[in-house]
Design an enzyme around this catalytic site. Sequence first.
Site, PDB file in Angstrom:
ATOM      1  CD  GLU A   1       0.525 -19.686  13.757  1.00  0.00           C
ATOM      2  OE1 GLU A   1       1.180 -19.896  12.722  1.00  0.00           O
ATOM      3  OE2 GLU A   1       0.336 -18.541  14.216  1.00  0.00           O
TER       4      GLU A   1
ATOM      5  NE  ARG B   1      -0.828 -17.710  10.319  1.00  0.00           N
ATOM      6  CZ  ARG B   1      -1.096 -16.818   9.379  1.00  0.00           C
ATOM      7  NH1 ARG B   1      -2.084 -17.025   8.536  1.00  0.00           N
ATOM      8  NH2 ARG B   1      -0.368 -15.737   9.245  1.00  0.00           N
TER       9      ARG B   1
ATOM     10  CB  SER C   1       3.524 -16.812  15.149  1.00  0.00           C
ATOM     11  OG  SER C   1       4.043 -15.737  14.403  1.00  0.00           O
TER      12      SER C   1
END
Length: 352
Positions: free
Chosen positions: A337, A169, A242
């Site tokens: 995130e 990520r 997420s």
Amino acid sequence: MNARGIEPTADVSLQGLNTLRLPARAAWFVRITDVDSLRAALDWADERGLPVLVLGGGSNVILAGDFDGLVIRVGITGRCWSDANGDTAELEVGAGENWHETVMYTVRAGYRGLENLALIPGTVGAAPIQNIGAYGVELSATLLDVEVWDRDAGEVRRLSAEACEFDYRDSVFKRHPERYVILRIRLRLSRTAPLNLGYRDLQDYFADEEVAELTAEDVARAVIKVRCRKLPDPDFLPNVGSFFKNPVVPLSQYESLKAQFPELVAYVGADSAKLAAGWLIDTCGWKGYRESHVGVHNHQALVLVHHGNGRGAELLSLAARIRDDVMNRFGVALEVEPRIFPVALREEFHFG
């Protein structure tokens, strides 16, 4: 319209342009469709000393307050196949194309590589920033290169996958958000690459199927059904998927935690372990939690949701309490995130 062919609009609501549906306004807003209009927009902002926020589908950003600068919505479209010789082919896609529609376009054409990434919301241009991933597959596995406008160099450049510095990520684009604007990406796909069915959800879904006969489209449709069952649709319950990354810890820390918490969910590698952030949050008792306008999804603790009429500060306050709770109980740091704007609120809640 000015001489350069752009005309930014003043005081534009961004609430419909982010999947959390948080109220935010842009001091100035413009949509660009090619590199010339992008250059004009950036020049316009630079001449006025304004900060710039490049926005795609708004699915991986927390617009927690107003943006006192120019928001540029990227609308570069188009898909083009090349080198379609035998088993493999290359596909170039404009940054403004819808990601999920692009995935389905490739699997219907008989190509494999993106099927596990079906139904991830957002645009193609946002995909490399986070190195999006799901069900054992990351974008970096199929990406050849990214065409960008390099603001430092003042030119179009093509960055190889290696130059993108992909990680979990993460990418050079996320670490240097002010420098690059993604214009297009190029992918290499295959008709015969092995399907990735390693995740339990997919194994369970195809338990009664003959794996050798499955197509990439079969896997994409399975992923869609699994995601719909586990994750809320942002069109009905605003969210960014997420909210926290799965933390990666040294094996020694994982082993210590496993001894204390035998039910700990993790993906163990050779020298580190990726802990399931959803399990950590759920174990702290946050799943299904709600306070007036914001909360935690009742089926997936990794997803924070906006029930309506809330503010960005409310959501960030909840996220900060969850982060602190996980740290106090497990000694594990959670990292958000999606990107957070404006910077002042990001710093107020210590999200770096």
